[in-house]
Each structure stands twice: as structure tokens, then as C-alpha cells.
Design a protein around this motif. Structure first.
Motif, short mmCIF file in Angstrom:
data_model
loop_
_atom_site.label_atom_id
_atom_site.label_comp_id
_atom_site.label_asym_id
_atom_site.label_seq_id
_atom_site.Cartn_x
_atom_site.Cartn_y
_atom_site.Cartn_z
N VAL A 231 -4.46 2.84 -8.87
CA VAL A 231 -4.05 4.29 -8.20
C VAL A 231 -5.29 5.09 -7.83
O VAL A 231 -6.27 5.09 -8.71
CB VAL A 231 -3.11 5.05 -9.31
CG1 VAL A 231 -1.81 4.35 -9.44
CG2 VAL A 231 -3.71 5.62 -10.60
N ASN A 232 -5.03 6.11 -6.93
CA ASN A 232 -6.01 6.99 -6.82
C ASN A 232 -5.36 8.50 -6.85
O ASN A 232 -3.97 8.40 -7.11
CB ASN A 232 -6.78 7.04 -5.39
CG ASN A 232 -7.79 5.96 -5.38
OD1 ASN A 232 -8.86 6.15 -6.25
ND2 ASN A 232 -7.71 4.88 -4.68
N ARG B 34 -5.26 2.43 -13.58
CA ARG B 34 -4.50 1.30 -13.40
C ARG B 34 -3.48 1.09 -14.12
O ARG B 34 -3.49 1.51 -15.37
CB ARG B 34 -5.48 -0.20 -13.83
CG ARG B 34 -6.36 -0.31 -12.68
CD ARG B 34 -7.33 -1.67 -13.07
NE ARG B 34 -8.42 -1.76 -12.34
CZ ARG B 34 -8.32 -2.70 -11.30
NH1 ARG B 34 -7.21 -3.46 -11.14
NH2 ARG B 34 -9.30 -2.91 -10.24
N PRO C 100 -8.50 8.11 -10.58
CA PRO C 100 -8.21 6.60 -10.43
C PRO C 100 -7.86 6.06 -11.77
O PRO C 100 -8.34 6.57 -12.79
CB PRO C 100 -9.48 6.15 -9.76
CG PRO C 100 -10.22 7.73 -9.41
CD PRO C 100 -9.95 8.75 -10.20
N LEU D 144 -0.47 -1.46 -10.52
CA LEU D 144 -0.69 -0.41 -9.37
C LEU D 144 -2.28 0.00 -9.68
O LEU D 144 -2.68 0.59 -10.96
CB LEU D 144 0.28 0.76 -9.83
CG LEU D 144 1.64 0.65 -9.60
CD1 LEU D 144 2.40 1.72 -10.21
CD2 LEU D 144 2.01 0.13 -8.14
N ALA E 89 -0.94 10.90 -10.29
CA ALA E 89 -2.38 10.51 -10.63
C ALA E 89 -3.16 11.84 -10.42
O ALA E 89 -3.39 12.08 -9.44
CB ALA E 89 -2.59 9.24 -9.89
N ASP F 145 -3.36 5.53 -0.97
CA ASP F 145 -4.64 5.26 -1.58
C ASP F 145 -4.24 4.45 -2.76
O ASP F 145 -5.25 3.79 -3.39
CB ASP F 145 -5.38 6.34 -2.11
CG ASP F 145 -5.96 7.27 -0.91
OD1 ASP F 145 -6.21 6.60 0.36
OD2 ASP F 145 -6.43 8.42 -1.29
N THR F 146 -3.04 3.97 -2.86
CA THR F 146 -2.60 3.12 -4.04
C THR F 146 -2.24 1.78 -3.51
O THR F 146 -1.49 1.72 -2.73
CB THR F 146 -1.38 3.66 -4.76
OG1 THR F 146 -1.87 5.04 -5.64
CG2 THR F 146 -0.82 2.92 -5.89
N GLU G 288 0.93 -1.09 0.04
CA GLU G 288 0.05 0.19 -0.02
C GLU G 288 0.81 1.26 -0.19
O GLU G 288 1.66 1.47 0.87
CB GLU G 288 -1.07 -0.07 1.36
CG GLU G 288 -2.01 -1.08 1.22
CD GLU G 288 -2.92 -0.92 2.39
OE1 GLU G 288 -3.17 0.32 2.89
OE2 GLU G 288 -3.52 -2.09 2.95
#
Ligand code: MN
Length: 287
Positions: free
Chosen positions: A173-174, A228, A226, A171, A223, A143-144, A140
């Protein structure tokens, strides 16, 4: 130490739209990774479209990772395995295997990635094998989430077999900024499967592969939404490979022999139980 960018080729596999990031004419491998297909996303109505009948492989491993949907895998070493998002299928062809893949109907549609990894000389003539991993390590970053598909990343190691020093990570991602560690002895490729992300000030979106040569010990991600991202890397491969159809070898003769053996029903590739029609090898183009 130049970053390279490649546009994926658009094609279809078993009826599903595919973005093919590897191989490229000027970039055949990234570490041992020699083939990268990002399929879908397609809607619920199209989600059972991918029906790939029995076909052979030699000299490679297939690494299958789903984002949405379900795929049933059957092969000639007796495996019958449903794969779902968050799980990994790793099939090792060695001297020869055959398998079939059929996407199941799913309300979530179908979306995923299939990679091929070239096997080194030390294992490419060995036995075929299959592994399914329903749980993989997760790292973690705020948030990712980083799913460690193969190899080691940030202190976590995937249980999946590796025949060559390599890594594969997804990954999720946010919005935010974070930095991930890399093995500086590895070269890396990076694709986005959803959303967009900025890596070292380069925009990464679906349909593009970014290549980072060896010598980097980290990558910085920004990022804005959100998304991927998948990165795959490894030690530069030991040799040039010869790749045609479903075969990875070193010489044309090896490819010709495998093509002829598959089409004549040789027991080299075993037998797969599948309702989907078998796929014959096309003629070898250089003969
Ligand atoms: Mn296959």
C-alpha cells in the motif's frame, strides 16, 4: 459478527525472530489457515541466520512468501528451489514429506511469511508435492498493488494448488483510501508486515492479527504511509484439527505415530539432501 483481535506470540525459528499470529488458543484456524509466522525483518548481517534442518510434515501445506532476502528449499520429493521476493513456494505434505530451509546471505536482509494450511480429509492422506510460482497475478488499486498468492481475488486467480476454498493476498500500500472485495462465504485474518494501516477503523500494525467472520463482501482500507498487509481466508474448515510440532492431524494417535516414525527414520518422510543437521521430534507431551 464480531471482529476479533489477537496479539502475536514472539518466538524464533532457526535463529530468526518470528511473530506467530496463528494458532491462538481461542482461534485455531481461519478458513484452512492454521499457522502464520511473520519472520524478520533482520539486517544484512543477520540475513543468513535462518538455517532449518531436515524435518517432517504431515497433513498440511506450507505457503512461503518473501519480502526481502532469499531462501533455499530442498525436500524429499526431489525439489531444490531458491525462492525470492514476489515468488511463492507451496509444499504439500499429504501423508508425509520432509524438507530443509536455509536463508542465503542477502544485502537486503531477511523478511517474509510462512503459512501452514490444513489439508482436508480428501487430500491429507495423499501424495506429497511441491510447487514454485515465480509469477503471480497482480491487481492494481491506484497506488496499491495486490499480489494474489492463492485462490481468487478481484477477478484474478493464482495458479497455486488449493485443496479447500481459500484465498491469500498481499497488499503493498501507499498512502490513500481503497476498498477491496471479499468472498462473503469466507472468514478472513489480516496482518501487517510493514508500516501500519487502518481497516474498518481498526489500526493494523505488525504483531497483531485482526479476524473478520463470514458475511463481509468488502474491506475498506485507509493508509497514511507505505506498508504491507496480508490477508488470508477461506470457508470455515471442515473439522477441528490436532496440531503438534510439524504435524497436522485429527487424533493424538496419528501424531504419536508420525513422531515415532520420524525419530526411527521411517521411509514415510523420504530423504532430504541438506548440510544442515536433521531435527529430531521432541517427546509427545501427553504421553
Ligand atoms: Mn517446515
Amino acid at each position: 459478527m464480531t471482529v476479533e483481535r489477537y496479539e502475536s506470540t514472539t518466538t524464533s525459528v532457526g535463529g530468526l525472530p518470528v511473530r506467530r499470529a496463528l494458532p491462538k488458543r481461542d482461534r485455531r484456524t481461519v478458513g484452512p489457515w492454521c499457522f502464520v509466522d511473520h519472520f524478520g525483518p533482520v539486517s544484512e548481517a543477520q540475513s543468513n541466520q535462518m538455517q532449518v534442518g531436515p524435518h517432517p510434515h504431515i497433513g498440511l501445506q506450507t505457503v512461503t512468501w518473501l519480502i526481502e532476502g532469499e531462501v533455499l528449499h530442498t525436500d524429499s520429493v526431489g525439489s531444490e528451489q531458491m525462492i525470492r521476493p514476489g515468488q511463492l513456494n507451496l509444499m504439500t505434505a499429504g501423508r508425509g514429506i520432509s524438507h530443509a530451509e536455509s536463508a542465503q546471505y542477502s544485502a537486503d536482509g531477511s523478511h517474509g511469511v510462512q503459512f501452514w494450511v490444513a489439508q482436508p480429509e480428501s487430500t491429507r492422506h495423499g501424495d506429497p508435492a511441491f510447487e514454485h510460482h515465480s509469477e503471480l497475478p497482480v491487481v492494481e488499486y491506484g497506488d496499491t498493488l495486490a499480489h494474489v498468492l492463492v485462490g481468487s481475488f478481484a477477478g484474478e486467480t493464482s495458479p497455486a494448488r488449493t485443496d479447500w476454498p481459500m484465498v491469500g493476498v498481499e497488499l503493498v500500500v501507499n498512502a490513500g483510501t481503497f476498498e477491496v472485495p471479499l468472498n462473503p462465504e469466507f472468514e478472513h485474518g489480516l496482518i501487517a508486515t510493514a508500516g501500519g494501516i487502518t481497516v474498518e477503523e481498526i489500526d493494523v500494525t505488525p504483531g497483531l492479527m485482526t479476524y473478520f467472520p463470514e458475511g463481509r463482501s468488502s474491506l475498506r482500507f485507509v493508509a497514511h504511509q507505505p506498508g504491507r498487509v496480508l490477508f488470508f481466508g477461506g470457508q470455515p474448515f471442515e473439522s477441528k484439527i490436532k496440531m503438534w510440532w510439524n504435524f497436522v492431524a485429527r487424533t493424538s494417535e496419528e501424531i504419536e505415530e508420525a513422531q515415532q516414525q520420524w525419530n526411527s527414520g521411517s521411509d514415510r518422510f523420504g530423504e532430504v539432501h541438506s548440510d544442515i543437521p536433521l531435527i529430531a521430534a521432541p517427546p509427545v507431551p501427553w504421553l
